[in-house]
Design a protein around this motif. Structure first.
Motif: not given
Length: 377
Positions: A39-50, A52-63, A92-97
């Motif tokens: 699970q740690h390695s999956i998280a590392d790979m996701e963060e590498l591809v994305l 940036a780290p995952r920071r926000y919930t969908s509610g926070q993004v909408a707000q 942050d990239a999701d928010v920007e997009a």
């Protein structure tokens, strides 16, 4: 909290993640029996591809972007992703997009109905592209997720991605230019997009039976060879490959003679492959509805039925395409028996060959005989 610290760029075990140093792309792939390490390695790979780290919930993004939560989730689902509920799944990239998309809609540059189609189209296209990329990498490393070689491949992802992005953008621009040109030409040329199109299916004969005798690797190579050869033929002659379906491809051509030449060339290329199954091609000509890169309508259905009627290694066309070819000296046309096809009425198929080749006798293949038993389903 350890979990929060991991999101900010440090693993629970204290090792750096790619977020700490973008020049350090090395990811150690763990023993697959160690669930926590995986699970740690999956998280590392996701963060590498994305990126940036995952920071926000969908509610926070909408707000943050100023829209209702359900609207944000609807756009997210349009891209092809499931709802994440209260999880911190966005960067942050999701928010920007999302902010950028809403600006385009608000300015009128991307009207809301078009935006909904755009989001779905991008999601479907990118999902398929990403699946192919992943499958290609996994196949390259032999399907194994452990070992030095797989570590090297995973670590290279961070270096490869920035180099791939300009190529993806370049290909999109070139395809957009070609599509726009065809759309503009359709205002005066009835053989182009939005008017009358030639739609064709090419189908491998006996694929289901053959697939039972092949290993997964052999079947994969066969499908890859077929799709690659078909795509090369279609694009080289100015057609468009709409989609591949394993043992079948769907294509369109913008002029009658190009469509027939494309079908004949595809049969010839498959013959040259040696171990490939025989091919049959059906092409129909008429009005076509195009949506999100796919094609629909009676012409498409007719092309599919003609493919089922085609003898092996033969191209069969409908009456309208035969009429559009006229007296073209490049081709020899031979009528097959007319037959009723369920949902389409009486169909008049024709076989087509190059002029220098001997004409096919429709009676040589049982599929060319009159259908006395009733409509084709």
């Amino acid at each position: 909290m350890p979990e929060e610290r991991a999101r900010e760029g440090h693993r629970i075990d204290g090792r750096k993640t790619p977020a700490d140093d973008r020049n350090d792309h090395h990811i150690v792939l763990p023993d697959l029996d160690d669930a926590e390490a995986v699970q740690h390695s999956i998280a590392d790979m996701e963060e590498l591809v994305l990126g940036a780290p995952r920071r926000y919930t969908s509610g926070q993004v909408a707000q943050m972007v100023g829209i209702p939560l359900e609207e944000a989730r609807r756009l997210w689902r349009g891209l092809g992703f499931p709802d994440f509920g209260p999880a911190r799944a966005f960067t942050d990239a999701d928010v920007e997009a999302l902010s950028h998309l809403l600006d385009l809609i608000g300015s009128g540059l991307l009207p809301e109905p078009v935006a909904a189609q755009f989001v779905r189209s991008v999601g479907q296209t990118m999902a398929r592209f990403a699946e192919w990329q992943t499958e290609a990498w996994v196949e390259y490393i032999g399907g194994e997720l452990t070992g030095v070689r797989s570590e090297q491949v995973a670590g290279a992802a961070g270096d490869v991605m920035p180099q791939l992005e300009p190529l993806v953008l370049y290909a999109w621009r070139r395809h957009l230019a070609a599509s726009t040109t065809r759309a503009m030409e359709s205002l005066t040329d009835h053989n182009t997009v939005g008017q009358r199109l030639a739609v064709g299916f090419a189908d491998l004969v006996g694929f289901t039976r053959l697939s039972r005798s092949l290993s997964e690797a052999e079947l994969g190579r066969l499908v890859e060879t077929f799709e690659a050869a078909a795509a090369d033929v279609v694009t080289s002659l100015g057609g468009r490959l709409v989609k591949t379906l394993g043992d079948e491809v769907l294509f369109v051509a913008f002029k009658p003679d190009s469509a027939v030449e494309l079908g004949l060339r595809m049969v010839e290329v498959m013959r040259e492959q040696g171990m490939m199954p025989e091919l049959r091609v059906g092409i129909a000509y008429g009005q076509v509805l195009s949506r999100m890169g796919d094609v629909f309508g009676t012409t498409v259905n007719l092309a599919s039925r003609l493919t089922a009627l085609a003898p092996k290694n033969t191209v069969v066309i409908d009456r309208d395409l035969a009429a559009a070819l006229g007296d073209d000296p490049a081709f020899d046309l031979q009528p097959m028996w007319r037959r009723p096809v369920r949902g389409l009425g009486l169909v008049e198929p024709w076989t087509v060959q190059r002029h220098q080749e001997a004409a096919v006798d429709p009676g040589d293949d049982e599929s060319a005989l009159p259908d006395q038993a009733g409509p084709v389903s």
